[in-house]
Motif scaffolding. Structure first.
Motif, PDB file in Angstrom:
ATOM      1  N   ASN A 148    -128.026  26.746 -63.054  1.00  0.00           N
ATOM      2  CA  ASN A 148    -127.378  27.860 -63.743  1.00  0.00           C
ATOM      3  C   ASN A 148    -128.007  28.136 -65.103  1.00  0.00           C
ATOM      4  N   LEU A 149    -128.323  27.069 -65.830  1.00  0.00           N
ATOM      5  CA  LEU A 149    -128.881  27.223 -67.171  1.00  0.00           C
ATOM      6  C   LEU A 149    -130.282  27.843 -67.148  1.00  0.00           C
ATOM      7  N   CYS A 150    -130.965  27.713 -66.020  1.00  0.00           N
ATOM      8  CA  CYS A 150    -132.303  28.302 -65.899  1.00  0.00           C
ATOM      9  C   CYS A 150    -132.258  29.813 -65.680  1.00  0.00           C
ATOM     10  N   GLY A 151    -131.099  30.328 -65.326  1.00  0.00           N
ATOM     11  CA  GLY A 151    -130.948  31.770 -65.171  1.00  0.00           C
ATOM     12  C   GLY A 151    -131.748  32.345 -64.014  1.00  0.00           C
ATOM     13  N   GLU A 152    -132.345  33.500 -64.248  1.00  0.00           N
ATOM     14  CA  GLU A 152    -133.062  34.219 -63.193  1.00  0.00           C
ATOM     15  C   GLU A 152    -134.244  33.431 -62.647  1.00  0.00           C
ATOM     16  N   ALA A 153    -134.849  32.593 -63.478  1.00  0.00           N
ATOM     17  CA  ALA A 153    -136.009  31.824 -63.021  1.00  0.00           C
ATOM     18  C   ALA A 153    -135.662  30.908 -61.858  1.00  0.00           C
ATOM     19  N   ALA A 154    -134.399  30.477 -61.795  1.00  0.00           N
ATOM     20  CA  ALA A 154    -133.973  29.554 -60.738  1.00  0.00           C
ATOM     21  C   ALA A 154    -133.268  30.265 -59.588  1.00  0.00           C
ATOM     22  N   ARG A 155    -133.291  31.602 -59.596  1.00  0.00           N
ATOM     23  CA  ARG A 155    -132.618  32.340 -58.531  1.00  0.00           C
ATOM     24  C   ARG A 155    -133.120  31.968 -57.140  1.00  0.00           C
ATOM     25  N   PRO A 156    -134.451  31.781 -56.931  1.00  0.00           N
ATOM     26  CA  PRO A 156    -134.913  31.346 -55.604  1.00  0.00           C
ATOM     27  C   PRO A 156    -134.330  29.993 -55.194  1.00  0.00           C
ATOM     28  N   VAL A 157    -134.128  29.095 -56.164  1.00  0.00           N
ATOM     29  CA  VAL A 157    -133.545  27.789 -55.856  1.00  0.00           C
ATOM     30  C   VAL A 157    -132.091  27.959 -55.409  1.00  0.00           C
ATOM     31  N   THR A 158    -131.381  28.852 -56.079  1.00  0.00           N
ATOM     32  CA  THR A 158    -129.987  29.127 -55.693  1.00  0.00           C
ATOM     33  C   THR A 158    -129.914  29.648 -54.262  1.00  0.00           C
ATOM     34  N   HIS A 159    -130.794  30.602 -53.940  1.00  0.00           N
ATOM     35  CA  HIS A 159    -130.811  31.154 -52.580  1.00  0.00           C
ATOM     36  C   HIS A 159    -131.168  30.077 -51.560  1.00  0.00           C
ATOM     37  N   PHE A 160    -132.091  29.181 -51.946  1.00  0.00           N
ATOM     38  CA  PHE A 160    -132.481  28.099 -51.051  1.00  0.00           C
ATOM     39  C   PHE A 160    -131.285  27.205 -50.721  1.00  0.00           C
ATOM     40  N   PHE A 161    -130.523  26.822 -51.746  1.00  0.00           N
ATOM     41  CA  PHE A 161    -129.377  25.938 -51.507  1.00  0.00           C
ATOM     42  C   PHE A 161    -128.271  26.655 -50.738  1.00  0.00           C
ATOM     43  N   ASP A 162    -128.092  27.953 -50.990  1.00  0.00           N
ATOM     44  CA  ASP A 162    -127.107  28.703 -50.205  1.00  0.00           C
ATOM     45  C   ASP A 162    -127.479  28.694 -48.723  1.00  0.00           C
ATOM     46  N   ALA A 163    -128.774  28.910 -48.443  1.00  0.00           N
ATOM     47  CA  ALA A 163    -129.241  28.903 -47.053  1.00  0.00           C
ATOM     48  C   ALA A 163    -129.141  27.502 -46.460  1.00  0.00           C
ATOM     49  N   LEU A 164    -129.510  26.482 -47.268  1.00  0.00           N
ATOM     50  CA  LEU A 164    -129.446  25.110 -46.787  1.00  0.00           C
ATOM     51  C   LEU A 164    -128.009  24.696 -46.485  1.00  0.00           C
ATOM     52  N   ASN A 165    -127.076  25.193 -47.305  1.00  0.00           N
ATOM     53  CA  ASN A 165    -125.667  24.897 -47.069  1.00  0.00           C
ATOM     54  C   ASN A 165    -125.220  25.449 -45.719  1.00  0.00           C
ATOM     55  N   GLN A 166    -125.666  26.659 -45.384  1.00  0.00           N
ATOM     56  CA  GLN A 166    -125.322  27.245 -44.092  1.00  0.00           C
ATOM     57  C   GLN A 166    -125.930  26.440 -42.949  1.00  0.00           C
ATOM     58  N   VAL A 167    -127.166  25.975 -43.141  1.00  0.00           N
ATOM     59  CA  VAL A 167    -127.831  25.179 -42.101  1.00  0.00           C
ATOM     60  C   VAL A 167    -127.081  23.875 -41.864  1.00  0.00           C
ATOM     61  N   ILE A 168    -126.695  23.213 -42.948  1.00  0.00           N
ATOM     62  CA  ILE A 168    -126.007  21.923 -42.828  1.00  0.00           C
ATOM     63  C   ILE A 168    -124.683  22.082 -42.101  1.00  0.00           C
ATOM     64  N   PHE A 169    -123.926  23.117 -42.460  1.00  0.00           N
ATOM     65  CA  PHE A 169    -122.636  23.277 -41.799  1.00  0.00           C
ATOM     66  C   PHE A 169    -122.765  23.840 -40.385  1.00  0.00           C
ATOM     67  N   ARG A 170    -123.867  24.502 -40.088  1.00  0.00           N
ATOM     68  CA  ARG A 170    -124.113  24.845 -38.695  1.00  0.00           C
ATOM     69  C   ARG A 170    -124.397  23.582 -37.887  1.00  0.00           C
ATOM     70  N   LEU A 171    -125.158  22.653 -38.504  1.00  0.00           N
ATOM     71  CA  LEU A 171    -125.414  21.370 -37.848  1.00  0.00           C
ATOM     72  C   LEU A 171    -124.114  20.620 -37.618  1.00  0.00           C
ATOM     73  N   ILE A 172    -123.233  20.655 -38.608  1.00  0.00           N
ATOM     74  CA  ILE A 172    -121.944  19.986 -38.459  1.00  0.00           C
ATOM     75  C   ILE A 172    -121.144  20.603 -37.318  1.00  0.00           C
ATOM     76  N   SER A 173    -121.154  21.927 -37.230  1.00  0.00           N
ATOM     77  CA  SER A 173    -120.426  22.581 -36.132  1.00  0.00           C
ATOM     78  C   SER A 173    -121.003  22.182 -34.778  1.00  0.00           C
ATOM     79  N   MET A 174    -122.316  21.946 -34.742  1.00  0.00           N
ATOM     80  CA  MET A 174    -122.941  21.464 -33.499  1.00  0.00           C
ATOM     81  C   MET A 174    -122.456  20.053 -33.169  1.00  0.00           C
ATOM     82  N   LEU A 175    -122.400  19.205 -34.193  1.00  0.00           N
ATOM     83  CA  LEU A 175    -121.972  17.821 -33.974  1.00  0.00           C
ATOM     84  C   LEU A 175    -120.501  17.754 -33.571  1.00  0.00           C
ATOM     85  N   LEU A 176    -119.706  18.685 -34.125  1.00  0.00           N
ATOM     86  CA  LEU A 176    -118.278  18.667 -33.825  1.00  0.00           C
ATOM     87  C   LEU A 176    -117.986  19.077 -32.383  1.00  0.00           C
TER      88      LEU A 176
END
Length: 404
Positions: free
Chosen positions: A154-182
């Motif tokens: 957050n403190l990095c501001g716009e420079a870290a926006r790609p990192v934010t998008h990466f973690f948002d996408a990774l979060n979706q991937v992880i919980f899709r994996l969880i839904s598969m395991l469930l």
């Protein structure tokens, strides 16, 4: 088990049928049911595998999601404090009731590992090697690192926006994996229920019933005593709030979805005298990170698991349960499989057996109904309290007799 996999059956019914089948298998097979236990152990191992990835990624996403709150810093701080306070109070209340009723003590649940010793050096909370902390399952250091990592983004501001998008996408991937395991949950529940029933007989069902009863009582006390007490402290009569929230609570009870109830909650907040400038901010945020019902659930399950394993949690371990419950619920709320995943986080934080998850999953849907009602009521409560403190509250509108 193939008959339970039909798409026409809702997931909660599949789990319930698996539980019933497991109980019958345990009664019929007796000690031969121990041969089914490895199937249950496999399911638990898969859930355990996801604990550290979920902690790290979901908490980072929870912090980065708050990046836009700077323009409403004062309101945001008040809202987050209310959410954290009510979740902690909910967890503590359910733990007290669970200990009072001694839920889980009727089970004789042999567990190989020993509950972790929490007499730690507090300097160890900051891991010198975050990767090693994840590998060793050190929950609290990983949570602290995740929060600091998200703050740095957050403190990095716009420079870290790609990192934010990466973690948002990774979060979706992880919980899709969880839904598969469930998808393996029915098999895991069947196997472990058969094994537990063979060892405990039908007493196990009475213990699950006591868990459900304790949770419903806890949520009702949160809805009346905790929420009512906070409204009284704000100088408001709780009755108009309880009256106007009832239709939304019933809708949430039937749908088990805070997001589905959000439009109704927004409309009800207006009838409670909350200005739209407050409700439009507080309520969507609450549907994402405020999970008082889940906090109640996890607090009671921690005591249930400890009693089933025959261990007594220390005060420090109980505080750890409250902390991980609050942070875990805020970090992973509103995602399919959240309850079971955050449950694994809470139990792991104090070394309690994760096998309990498969047992509790059998009544998860029943519990989730009252949890969701408690969640959305907590969202509306925060909106009322914040609006009242900000002078954006209509007292006369709040006191009006509801025609809904």
């Amino acid at each position: 088990m193939a008959i339970f996999a039909r798409k026409s059956l809702p997931p909660w019914l599949v789990i319930l049928l698996s539980m019933v089948s497991g109980v019958l298998a345990g009664l019929l097979l007796g000690q031969q049911a121990q041969w089914l236990k490895p199937l249950g152990d496999l399911f638990v191992a898969l859930i355990r595998m996801m604990v550290m990835p979920v902690i790290f990624v979901s908490l980072v996403c929870a912090v980065t999601a708050l990046n836009d709150l700077s323009r409403m810093r004062r309101i945001a701080v008040k809202t987050l404090l209310i959410y954290a306070l009510t979740m902690m109070l909910s967890a503590i209340l359910s733990m007290v009731l669970a200990e009072t009723f001694a839920i889980g003590k009727g089970l004789h649940y042999a567990h190989q590992s020993v509950v972790q010793d929490m007499a730690m050096d507090w300097s160890s909370l900051m891991p010198t090697n975050p990767v090693q902390a994840m590998a060793q399952g050190q929950v609290l250091p990983v949570m602290l690192f995740s929060l600091l990592f998200g703050l740095a983004i957050n403190l990095c501001g716009e420079a870290a926006r790609p990192v934010t998008h990466f973690f948002d996408a990774l979060n979706q991937v992880i919980f899709r994996l969880i839904s598969m395991l469930l998808r393996l949950a029915p098999l895991g529940v069947f196997a472990l229920m058969a094994w537990v029933t063979a060892n405990n007989g039908l007493g196990m069902l009475s213990q699950l019933a006591s868990l459900v009863g304790t949770l419903y009582l806890s949520c009702l006390l949160v809805l009346t005593v905790v929420y009512g007490g906070l409204l009284r402290l704000a100088g408001l009569n709780p009755l108009p709030f309880m009256n106007k929230m009832l239709p939304v609570q019933l809708f949430a009870f039937s749908t088990c979805s805070s997001n589905a109830a959000l439009p109704m909650t927004l409309d009800t907040a207006n009838r409670l005298g909350v200005r739209q400038t407050i409700s439009a901010f507080v309520l969507p945020l609450g549907s994402t990170i405020n999970m008082n019902g889940l906090a109640t659930y996890l607090g009671a399950v921690a005591i249930f698991a400890a009693n089933a394993a025959g261990v007594e949690l220390s005060l420090l371990q109980k505080l750890m349960v409250v902390l991980t419950t609050t942070l875990g619920a805020m970090g992973a709320a509103g995602v399919p499989g959240t309850g079971l995943v955050v449950m694994s986080l809470v139990l792991s934080s104090v070394g309690l057996p994760l096998e309990v998850i498969a047992i509790v999953a059998a009544v998860d849907r029943i519990i989730d109904m009252i949890n969701t009602s408690t969640n959305i009521s907590g969202d509306a409560l925060a909106a009322v309290l914040v609006a009242k403190s900000e002078g954006e509250f209509d007292d006369a509108r709040y006191a009006e007799v509801s025609r809904a």
